[in-house]
Scaffold this active site. Structure first.
Site, PDB file in Angstrom:
ATOM      1  N   ALA A 208       0.789  -1.172   0.064  1.00  0.00           N
ATOM      2  CA  ALA A 208      -0.150  -0.068  -0.015  1.00  0.00           C
ATOM      3  C   ALA A 208       1.026   1.429   0.091  1.00  0.00           C
ATOM      4  CB  ALA A 208      -1.062  -0.023   1.290  1.00  0.00           C
TER       5      ALA A 208
ATOM      6  N   ASP B  32       2.199   1.591  -3.570  1.00  0.00           N
ATOM      7  CA  ASP B  32       1.429   2.074  -4.265  1.00  0.00           C
ATOM      8  C   ASP B  32       1.108   3.543  -4.124  1.00  0.00           C
ATOM      9  OD1 ASP B  32       1.141  -0.501  -5.206  1.00  0.00           O
ATOM     10  OD2 ASP B  32      -0.797  -0.820  -3.943  1.00  0.00           O
TER      11      ASP B  32
ATOM     12  N   LYS C 232      20.064 -23.527 -14.650  1.00  0.00           N
ATOM     13  CA  LYS C 232      19.672 -23.319 -15.740  1.00  0.00           C
ATOM     14  C   LYS C 232      18.258 -22.961 -16.140  1.00  0.00           C
ATOM     15  CE  LYS C 232      20.345 -24.516 -20.619  1.00  0.00           C
ATOM     16  NZ  LYS C 232      19.167 -24.447 -21.014  1.00  0.00           N
TER      17      LYS C 232
ATOM     18  N   CYS D 102     -22.399 -44.042 -17.564  1.00  0.00           N
ATOM     19  CA  CYS D 102     -21.371 -44.450 -16.676  1.00  0.00           C
ATOM     20  C   CYS D 102     -20.791 -45.597 -17.047  1.00  0.00           C
ATOM     21  CB  CYS D 102     -22.086 -44.367 -15.314  1.00  0.00           C
ATOM     22  SG  CYS D 102     -20.737 -45.189 -14.069  1.00  0.00           S
TER      23      CYS D 102
HETATM   24  C1  9MJ Z   1      20.201 -20.158 -17.961  1.00  0.00           C
HETATM   25  N1  9MJ Z   1      19.373 -20.601 -18.925  1.00  0.00           N
HETATM   26  O1  9MJ Z   1      19.752 -20.106 -16.795  1.00  0.00           O
HETATM   27  C2  9MJ Z   1      23.312 -19.218 -19.205  1.00  0.00           C
HETATM   28  N2  9MJ Z   1      21.518 -19.895 -18.208  1.00  0.00           N
HETATM   29  O2  9MJ Z   1      25.603 -18.608 -19.796  1.00  0.00           O
HETATM   30  C3  9MJ Z   1      22.544 -19.557 -17.147  1.00  0.00           C
HETATM   31  N3  9MJ Z   1      22.208 -19.771 -19.362  1.00  0.00           N
HETATM   32  C4  9MJ Z   1      24.280 -19.125 -19.987  1.00  0.00           C
HETATM   33  N4  9MJ Z   1      23.779 -19.153 -17.901  1.00  0.00           N
HETATM   34  C5  9MJ Z   1      26.277 -18.635 -21.106  1.00  0.00           C
HETATM   35  N5  9MJ Z   1      22.274 -19.680 -15.684  1.00  0.00           N
HETATM   36  C6  9MJ Z   1      25.208 -18.835 -22.047  1.00  0.00           C
HETATM   37  C7  9MJ Z   1      24.035 -19.367 -21.313  1.00  0.00           C
END
Ligand code: 9MJ
Length: 790
Positions: free
Chosen positions: A43, A46, A125, A415
């Site tokens: 809040a 905002d 990743k 059924c």
């Molecule tokens: C992802 N997709 O989380 C890279 N990535 O580093 C991380 N991709 C990356 N690093 C170099 N954590 C090329 C791609």
């Protein structure tokens, strides 16, 4: 006369205020999105944003592209421009098992002609879309997709709408030109909410968060992007001019964080490849609990000097590798569909698949959910389909890739178990006081316990371990008991004699006696187990416990109107309707009555203080779902009027009301209230709700009297600061409401005036600050004790 500033006709005081607001908003945006540790309430945030908007509207010349108000989206584009990356955006090499990972480590050692350990930065990743963000003099000037690595698309307008992307870098020490790279992704919660909305609007669903994120970034109208719940995590840098960066990759990530980026909090540095492998397994174990999708771990040589020495091969760096997790989605062929009858009569279509290895196991059955899903997918026999299996969740068919000439899958009309004509469940999804009826997708058999499958499923649930926990009554035996007509409802189990069992497959004298003993030993049962055993749709063990703790006895639950059921912790409108409908069904009532005759259900007959304290006039008004009347308006009404006043209120009295923010209540709300209370049926219903609350001792007036008697309202005068997350509550707002219902206050920042710091999961960061201020830190359990001490 005030002095004039850089801009014509703008008082310098205003210019200063705008600058201060922007700085503060940027700071709090960072605390919220990048650090996940807000210092002020939503809040308050905002209010600041609103003030800045007002000032910018009054003085449009002051608006800059990096103003926090500029995240709402700009005019639609006709096409994206092409961007040529100053430095190619590379992809990553993959490893799929330990051997490949060790080979990667060995290649590095060989190439560098060293032996020993290599230090790796270990990153999750993220499964999203790679992007490049270009900052000149600390200001975001361009956002681009990876494209083919050399040419990407200019999506600047779209990236500006993402809150975790700084429009202006924070702190100092950043290079004059800085290209930051990272992943834009959609957290699972946002994805689910988005699909829920799409489902409600009968729109096409997104297959997964990655596709949803890609779709959001592909929008030429950035206002659409702004409405999608995207986040961006920074994980590397690209082009740099005029500045020095740390020697290690982990150092770079730390700098990115101080400059205002969200970096992944799970990132760690491993001293060698063995530690890196441990990291991979640890994250793999909790992959499904993470709030976003990941598809592997990226290991990057931590030394930037070594990275440079190693260089690149074709399109990927030699110094990094993505160690993938088993795919959670694979394609296969739909061989058949089996329609199964569940405990509550709902028919579930189960896809029979050509076996496929997905999510680490071989899958040959997957759920097709319901008829809506079948229609939406337009699925046919023999189709190539996408199957998803995440963690221990039941595998599901999420998409159709190609039709291969098979017939359309259609629901049966009868059924599959008892041939009773199937019905489409028309559920009043909203509460009684909400008028619209919506169709629910479920198709079901209404034969109840007359349908053998439903009866056996209900019995199987009833005897299961977390329910009545009757040993020795497996599904095969239950089927026999049903088939010979000995058991027609759960209560019949308690009428069974040894002689009945001896005649059945799998029983001898001794085992039959053991089974009867096991049955008899479960007669004394807690209320929460009893409620759970009934198999009320959507009522799991947690909800059963809440109902038991907060309402005390079964009589208080049966017949309690859905609006009032929602005063039980964690019971929302959907669940409350399920409970209400369950007990409105005469067959179910008979089942419960019969069970109460043979069981000894332990009940307290006391309505818990939590329930008694939950209703306030304001939240009661919100529950009436009057168009235009949400929390703030309801509070304003409740402050001035009693419920009875509303029966005779005039539009004049209503329209003069102001909310706590000083805003007049909307015309829609005024009309909504008038219309609602003009309706005699509504009035009678509201009166009956109010009466029920009085009978339960949970009416706000009674609570107030009790408070005067110092019995309730144990948090009166106390100020709380909340930090961390509380999985028990849907949101922090819910915990806040609980505190406020007990008379406490919740503040966004710690100060000498704070009474307690309530620490949830991962919220230890503020403990030291609290200690310095002499503020005690407590857990949620301790907070609950504080409340219960009444
Ligand atoms: C992802 N997709 O989380 C890279 N990535 O580093 C991380 N991709 C990356 N690093 C170099 N954590 C090329 C791609």
């Amino acid at each position: 006369m005030s002095t004039l500033s850089l801009f014509d006709n703008i008082p310098s005081g205003v210019e200063q205020e705008i600058a201060d607001l922007r700085k503060q908003l940027q700071h709090h945006n960072y605390r919220y999105y990048a650090l996940d540790d807000p210092q002020i309430t939503d809040a308050e945030y905002d209010r600041m944003m609103q003030r800045l908007r007002e000032l910018e509207a009054q003085y449009p010349d002051t608006v800059t592209p990096d103003s926090p108000t500029q995240r709402v989206g700009a005019a639609p584009l006709s096409a994206f421009q092409t961007v040529i990356h100053e430095m190619p955006m590379l992809s990553l090499d993959n490893a799929f098992d330990d051997e490949e990972l060790l080979a990667f480590n060995q290649r590095i050692l060989d190439r560098l002609k060293i032996s020993g350990d290599i230090e790796y930065a270990c990153e999750l990743k993220l499964d999203g879309i790679a992007v490049s963000l270009l900052y000149r003099d600390g200001v975001l000037v361009r956002g681009a997709t990876r494209g083919d690595g050399t040419n990407g698309e200019d999506i600047t307008q779209n990236v500006r709408t993402i809150n975790s992307i700084p429009l202006r870098l924070m702190g100092n020490g950043f290079p004059t030109v800085l290209e930051v790279r990272g992943e834009i992704y959609m957290p699972k919660a946002g994805f689910n909410a988005l699909n829920e909305k799409a489902r409600a609007a009968n729109e096409k669903l997104f297959v997964n968060p990655r596709n949803a994120a890609a779709g959001a970034l592909r929008q030429l109208d950035s206002k659409i992007t702004a409405s999608r719940p995207l986040e961006m995590c920074a994980y590397s840098i690209g082009w740099v001019e005029g500045g020095q960066l740390p020697d290690t990759h982990s150092g770079v990530l730390a700098s990115l964080k101080t400059w205002g980026f969200l970096t992944n909090r799970e990132t760690e540095v491993a001293n060698n490849i063995q530690q890196a492998m441990k990291f991979y397994r640890r994250i793999g174990d909790k992959r499904d609990q993470l709030p976003y999708d990941i598809d592997g771990i990226v290991f990057k040589v931590n030394s930037r000097k070594l990275q440079e020495d190693l260089g690149f091969i074709s399109r990927a760096p030699r110094w990094a590798i993505a160690y993938k997790f088993p795919a959670q989605e694979e394609s296969t062929i739909l061989l058949d569909v089996e329609f199964q009858v569940g405990r509550t009569g709902v028919i579930t279509p189960v896809a029979k698949l050509k076996p496929i290895f997905v999510g680490g196991v071989t899958v040959s059955n997957a759920t097709l959910h319901n008829n809506d899903q079948i229609l939406k997918l337009g699925i046919c026999y023999n189709d190539t389909v996408v199957v998803k299996r995440a963690g221990d969740v039941i595998p599901k068919v999420v998409a159709v890739l190609t039709h291969n000439g098979g017939d359309k899958v259609v629901y049966p009309k009868e059924c599959p178990c008892c041939n009773n004509e199937l019905k489409k469940e028309i559920k009043i999804k909203r509460l009684k006081t909400k008028s619209n009826v919506v169709e629910n997708a479920a198709i079901y058999c209404s034969a109840g316990f007359e349908c053998r499958d439903q009866l056996t499923q209900a019995l199987a649930h009833f005897v299961s371990r977390d329910a009545m926990n009757i040993d020795g009554l497996g599904e095969k035996i239950l089927v026999q008991l049903v088939d010979v007509g000995l058991v027609k409802s759960p209560a019949d189990i308690y009428e069974l004699k040894k002689e009945h069992l001896i005649g059945l497959d799998g029983f001898a004298e001794k085992s039959a006696q053991n089974c009867i003993d096991a049955i008899n030993s479960t007669k004394k049962v807690s209320l929460s187990k009893f409620i759970y055993s009934l198999g009320i749709p959507e009522v799991g063990q947690e909800t059963a416990k809440r109902l038991s703790d907060e309402l005390g006895c079964i009589e208080n639950i049966i017949g309690l109107k859905p609006e009032l059921l929602t005063y039980v912790t964690d019971v929302g409108s959907e669940v409350s309707m399920q409970i209400y409908e369950f007990f409105s069904n005469s067959d179910n009532r008979k089942m419960v009555d019969d069970l109460l005759k043979v069981l000894d259900v332990q009940q307290s007959n006391v309505i818990g203080s939590k329930f008694k304290l939950a209703p306030t006039l304001a939240n009661f008004i919100v529950k009436l779902s009057i168009p235009g009347v949400a929390a703030e308006t309801a509070k304003a009404i409740a402050k001035k009027f009693s419920l009875n006043d509303l029966f005779f209120i005039s539009s004049f009295e209503l329209s003069s009301l102001k909310t706590a923010k000083g805003v007049k209540i909307s015309t829609r709300a005024v009309l909504g209230v008038l219309e609602f209370f003009e309706d005699l049926e509504n009035r009678e219903y509201v009166e009956s709700l109010e009466n029920d609350l009085k009978l339960m001792g949970a009416h706000w007036d009674q609570v107030r009297i009790d408070e005067e008697n110092r019995e309730i309202g144990s948090l009166e005068g106390k100020v709380f600061v909340i930090t961390g997350s509380f999985p028990e509550f849907k949101s922090r707002g819910e915990l806040k409401s609980l505190i406020e219902a007990q008379g406490g206050k919740v503040s966004g920042s710690l100060s000498g005036a704070t009474s307690y710091l309530v620490i949830g999961d991962g919220g230890g960061g503020k403990r030291n600050d609290a200690e310095k201020l002499g503020v005690p830190s407590i857990t949620l359990e301790e907070l609950k004790k504080l409340i219960d001490r009444i």
